[in-house]
Design a protein around this motif. Sequence first.
Motif, PDB file in Angstrom:
ATOM      1  N   LEU A   1      19.390 -21.554 -21.652  1.00 24.64           N
ATOM      2  CA  LEU A   1      18.862 -20.736 -20.536  1.00 24.64           C
ATOM      3  C   LEU A   1      17.379 -20.650 -20.350  1.00 24.64           C
ATOM      4  O   LEU A   1      16.904 -20.942 -19.182  1.00 24.64           O
ATOM      5  N   LEU A   2      16.618 -20.481 -21.466  1.00 18.08           N
ATOM      6  CA  LEU A   2      15.156 -20.553 -21.237  1.00 18.08           C
ATOM      7  C   LEU A   2      15.047 -21.824 -21.180  1.00 18.08           C
ATOM      8  O   LEU A   2      13.890 -22.148 -20.194  1.00 18.08           O
ATOM      9  N   THR A   3      15.442 -23.072 -21.643  1.00 22.20           N
ATOM     10  CA  THR A   3      14.983 -24.444 -21.089  1.00 22.20           C
ATOM     11  C   THR A   3      15.372 -24.643 -19.744  1.00 22.20           C
ATOM     12  O   THR A   3      14.346 -25.348 -18.849  1.00 22.20           O
ATOM     13  N   ASN A   4      16.373 -24.079 -19.275  1.00 22.53           N
ATOM     14  CA  ASN A   4      16.674 -24.259 -17.964  1.00 22.53           C
ATOM     15  C   ASN A   4      15.453 -23.595 -16.963  1.00 22.53           C
ATOM     16  O   ASN A   4      15.129 -24.155 -15.747  1.00 22.53           O
ATOM     17  N   THR A   5      15.327 -22.367 -17.388  1.00 22.53           N
ATOM     18  CA  THR A   5      14.311 -21.544 -16.327  1.00 22.53           C
ATOM     19  C   THR A   5      12.880 -22.459 -16.760  1.00 22.53           C
ATOM     20  O   THR A   5      12.181 -22.470 -15.677  1.00 22.53           O
ATOM     21  N   ALA A   6      12.581 -22.701 -17.786  1.00 23.03           N
ATOM     22  CA  ALA A   6      11.339 -23.599 -17.894  1.00 23.03           C
ATOM     23  C   ALA A   6      11.568 -24.719 -17.121  1.00 23.03           C
ATOM     24  O   ALA A   6      10.184 -25.381 -16.380  1.00 23.03           O
ATOM     25  N   THR A   7      12.495 -25.577 -16.927  1.00 22.49           N
ATOM     26  CA  THR A   7      12.447 -26.625 -16.003  1.00 22.49           C
ATOM     27  C   THR A   7      12.250 -26.327 -14.688  1.00 22.49           C
ATOM     28  O   THR A   7      11.702 -26.948 -13.954  1.00 22.49           O
ATOM     29  N   VAL A   8      12.729 -25.238 -14.105  1.00 26.17           N
ATOM     30  CA  VAL A   8      12.455 -24.817 -12.845  1.00 26.17           C
ATOM     31  C   VAL A   8      10.969 -24.610 -12.582  1.00 26.17           C
ATOM     32  O   VAL A   8      10.387 -25.303 -11.791  1.00 26.17           O
ATOM     33  N   LEU A   9      10.188 -24.059 -13.509  1.00 27.18           N
ATOM     34  CA  LEU A   9       8.803 -24.123 -13.583  1.00 27.18           C
ATOM     35  C   LEU A   9       8.081 -25.286 -13.502  1.00 27.18           C
ATOM     36  O   LEU A   9       7.075 -25.761 -13.004  1.00 27.18           O
ATOM     37  N   VAL A  10       8.637 -26.222 -14.263  1.00 26.58           N
ATOM     38  CA  VAL A  10       7.998 -27.656 -14.538  1.00 26.58           C
ATOM     39  C   VAL A  10       8.339 -28.372 -13.317  1.00 26.58           C
ATOM     40  O   VAL A  10       7.280 -29.185 -12.822  1.00 26.58           O
ATOM     41  N   GLY A  11       9.629 -28.287 -12.603  1.00 25.84           N
ATOM     42  CA  GLY A  11       9.654 -28.827 -11.232  1.00 25.84           C
ATOM     43  C   GLY A  11       8.731 -28.322 -10.291  1.00 25.84           C
ATOM     44  O   GLY A  11       8.214 -29.373  -9.527  1.00 25.84           O
ATOM     45  N   PHE A  12       8.470 -27.163 -10.065  1.00 28.57           N
ATOM     46  CA  PHE A  12       7.352 -26.717  -9.372  1.00 28.57           C
ATOM     47  C   PHE A  12       6.103 -27.017  -9.558  1.00 28.57           C
ATOM     48  O   PHE A  12       5.298 -27.526  -8.744  1.00 28.57           O
ATOM     49  N   SER A  13       5.694 -27.162 -10.878  1.00 27.81           N
ATOM     50  CA  SER A  13       4.530 -27.571 -11.333  1.00 27.81           C
ATOM     51  C   SER A  13       3.918 -28.995 -11.056  1.00 27.81           C
ATOM     52  O   SER A  13       3.009 -29.536 -10.618  1.00 27.81           O
TER      53      SER A  13
ATOM     54  N   ALA B   1      -0.276 -22.046 -12.992  1.00 33.96           N
ATOM     55  CA  ALA B   1       0.212 -20.946 -13.479  1.00 33.96           C
ATOM     56  C   ALA B   1       1.704 -21.216 -14.037  1.00 33.96           C
ATOM     57  O   ALA B   1       2.031 -20.888 -15.074  1.00 33.96           O
ATOM     58  N   ALA B   2       2.604 -21.848 -13.218  1.00 35.84           N
ATOM     59  CA  ALA B   2       3.922 -21.953 -13.278  1.00 35.84           C
ATOM     60  C   ALA B   2       4.046 -23.072 -14.702  1.00 35.84           C
ATOM     61  O   ALA B   2       4.828 -22.852 -15.508  1.00 35.84           O
ATOM     62  N   GLY B   3       3.160 -24.158 -14.900  1.00 31.15           N
ATOM     63  CA  GLY B   3       2.963 -25.030 -15.889  1.00 31.15           C
ATOM     64  C   GLY B   3       2.797 -24.187 -17.146  1.00 31.15           C
ATOM     65  O   GLY B   3       3.203 -24.222 -18.325  1.00 31.15           O
ATOM     66  N   LEU B   4       1.634 -23.131 -17.269  1.00 28.53           N
ATOM     67  CA  LEU B   4       1.452 -22.374 -18.423  1.00 28.53           C
ATOM     68  C   LEU B   4       2.474 -21.341 -18.788  1.00 28.53           C
ATOM     69  O   LEU B   4       2.949 -21.189 -19.808  1.00 28.53           O
ATOM     70  N   VAL B   5       3.035 -20.894 -17.760  1.00 24.85           N
ATOM     71  CA  VAL B   5       4.434 -19.844 -17.942  1.00 24.85           C
ATOM     72  C   VAL B   5       5.438 -20.635 -18.663  1.00 24.85           C
ATOM     73  O   VAL B   5       6.260 -20.110 -19.443  1.00 24.85           O
ATOM     74  N   ALA B   6       5.595 -21.875 -17.836  1.00 28.32           N
ATOM     75  CA  ALA B   6       6.465 -22.812 -18.905  1.00 28.32           C
ATOM     76  C   ALA B   6       6.237 -23.006 -20.253  1.00 28.32           C
ATOM     77  O   ALA B   6       7.185 -22.845 -21.245  1.00 28.32           O
ATOM     78  N   THR B   7       5.158 -23.200 -20.601  1.00 24.10           N
ATOM     79  CA  THR B   7       4.511 -23.185 -22.237  1.00 24.10           C
ATOM     80  C   THR B   7       5.022 -22.126 -22.964  1.00 24.10           C
ATOM     81  O   THR B   7       5.475 -22.276 -23.917  1.00 24.10           O
ATOM     82  N   LEU B   8       4.740 -20.782 -22.201  1.00 21.00           N
ATOM     83  CA  LEU B   8       5.157 -19.428 -23.107  1.00 21.00           C
ATOM     84  C   LEU B   8       6.482 -19.612 -23.211  1.00 21.00           C
ATOM     85  O   LEU B   8       7.137 -19.368 -24.348  1.00 21.00           O
ATOM     86  N   LEU B   9       7.647 -19.816 -22.382  1.00 23.77           N
ATOM     87  CA  LEU B   9       8.942 -20.051 -22.518  1.00 23.77           C
ATOM     88  C   LEU B   9       9.446 -20.873 -23.311  1.00 23.77           C
ATOM     89  O   LEU B   9      10.083 -20.447 -24.350  1.00 23.77           O
ATOM     90  N   VAL B  10       8.891 -21.995 -23.528  1.00 21.12           N
ATOM     91  CA  VAL B  10       9.511 -23.012 -24.304  1.00 21.12           C
ATOM     92  C   VAL B  10       8.923 -22.545 -25.538  1.00 21.12           C
ATOM     93  O   VAL B  10       9.828 -22.731 -26.642  1.00 21.12           O
ATOM     94  N   ALA B  11       7.826 -22.190 -26.119  1.00 22.39           N
ATOM     95  CA  ALA B  11       7.187 -21.633 -27.428  1.00 22.39           C
ATOM     96  C   ALA B  11       8.081 -20.632 -27.800  1.00 22.39           C
ATOM     97  O   ALA B  11       8.167 -20.149 -28.857  1.00 22.39           O
ATOM     98  N   LEU B  12       8.660 -19.725 -26.748  1.00 20.13           N
ATOM     99  CA  LEU B  12       9.659 -18.484 -27.453  1.00 20.13           C
ATOM    100  C   LEU B  12      11.160 -18.889 -27.455  1.00 20.13           C
ATOM    101  O   LEU B  12      11.829 -18.138 -27.994  1.00 20.13           O
ATOM    102  N   THR B  13      11.458 -20.089 -27.003  1.00 20.06           N
ATOM    103  CA  THR B  13      12.867 -20.578 -26.997  1.00 20.06           C
ATOM    104  C   THR B  13      13.331 -20.830 -28.380  1.00 20.06           C
ATOM    105  O   THR B  13      12.518 -21.541 -29.338  1.00 20.06           O
ATOM    106  N   PRO B  14      14.124 -20.045 -28.968  1.00 26.61           N
ATOM    107  CA  PRO B  14      14.784 -20.277 -30.182  1.00 26.61           C
ATOM    108  C   PRO B  14      15.411 -21.881 -30.422  1.00 26.61           C
ATOM    109  O   PRO B  14      15.840 -22.334 -29.422  1.00 26.61           O
ATOM    110  N   ALA B  15      15.387 -22.501 -31.730  1.00 28.34           N
ATOM    111  CA  ALA B  15      15.738 -23.693 -31.746  1.00 28.34           C
ATOM    112  C   ALA B  15      17.489 -23.508 -31.802  1.00 28.34           C
ATOM    113  O   ALA B  15      18.106 -22.548 -32.269  1.00 28.34           O
TER     114      ALA B  15
END
Length: 501
Positions: free
Chosen positions: A279-291, A457-471
């Motif tokens: 879920l968090l990886t797909n959410t980050a993907t939306v932000l990466v696509g935007f950025s 900002a979208a790219g940086l928020v994606a960074t935060l999401l990825v850092a918080l994503t559990p392995a």
Amino acid sequence: MFRARTRPAQDPATSGSPPGARPTVAIVVLAAGGVLVSLLQTVVVPLLPRFPELLSVSPSTASWLITANLVAGAVSAPVLGRLGDMFGKRRMLLVALGLVGVGSLLGALAPGIGLLLVGRVLQGAAFGVIALGMSLMRDILPPERVGFGVGLMSSSLGFGGAIGLPITGVVAQFTDWRWLFAGAAALALLQIVLVLRLVAESGQRPGGRFDAVGAIGIGAVLVAVLLAVSKGNEWGWTSPQVIGLTLAALLLAPVIGWYELRSPAPLIDLRVSARPAVLLTNTATVLVGFSMFAGFVLITQLLQAPLDTGYGFGQSLVVAGLVLLPMGGSMVLFSSASARLSRRRGPRTTLVLGTLLLGAGNLAFATLPGTVWLLVLVSIVTAIGASLAYSSIPLLIMRAVPESETAAANSLNTLARQLGTSACTAFVTAVTTAFVLDDGILPAGIAYTIAFAGAGAAGLVATLLVALTPAPAPQPAQGTGDGTAGGPARPTTGEPAACRH
């Protein structure tokens, strides 16, 4: 609903597939599909201002040449992904390429907007090519080559988008626009031949039933969401159409979710998709696509804007497209570096670095670089970030899902990427029409600053999401690396065991 019988993995030599083509050849052939997909997405963008005159239609009607392709792709991607998991990824890849070829041929021969729109709808099947190709790589490549192959195919999207603009500019300037569609048809036919001869079928085929009800329901939700996002600026964000589509999506989504959770063979396994790692990886993907997409949308506009705007460079469409070539080339070159970094440090580390570069590059764009060379330098930084991000995202997804669901999971991730690019287009359009120069036509410099700042900002928020994503928990493999069933578990991402946790 129809059912596919579970089949044991077969040797390609006895199943009608090519007898073990070399991994490098298979990687190049499948990655070429990514270039074709991105070419189809960008081929009509520079021509949109001319289509109303060429086809004797209104600008709003011409804009459906993009919207229809986007919506058709959103619906077809999860369907093709699920059918690939059921009946064979290579087989469905050939079906998708066939639809692309037919759609491109219709576009080349279309006498008017009606048949051309049908062609663009069929070309939407190209959205499934990426997910099917990356999932096929996981099944047929040696484990140590999976990361490089997936990274190259993912990065090929950026390269194709970068070369698509200058190609369109040259063709539109010196010959008939229909040759663009004829060329796409020829490339699709060539791709079919290469896949038939040089790419083996996956041995993973769990069978099961196709969820027709889920496909219709999920397709309806996706159509409502993407139409609202992509047409919001044109129809008005408070118009009855947009509000109605939004409400329809909000009401229908829980119903379809309830049905999918109770279906024995859902189109999209929501329990898997709801795992934090997915879920968090797909959410980050939306932000990466935007950025990432902000650069493709705005850089050519900056380059073509007149000098008297204070920020433009006064270049032609062809020159503006050529400036993007280093951007696309950087994405391809760094796909190899991304694979090596993911093997050594894990794909999450690669994704964090990529999103940081994307965020920093867009914030640099927000300062409106004053020279072409500085603009190219910043575009290369964002391209490297996009390459690292897009190359590592599929590896994270494939780590978190069973092998029997890789094509469907990658299709959902592809949709997340497209939702990000669609949202970026809507955001950029809203900003550039809200802040204009005194002539009331051209965007003001502050519009570009706001748009790029939002992408940063979208790219940086994606960074935060990825850092918080559990392995993700390691998924049990269903076969060996050579496609035979019942053997020891193979790594799912081409990483050594030390990097999979």
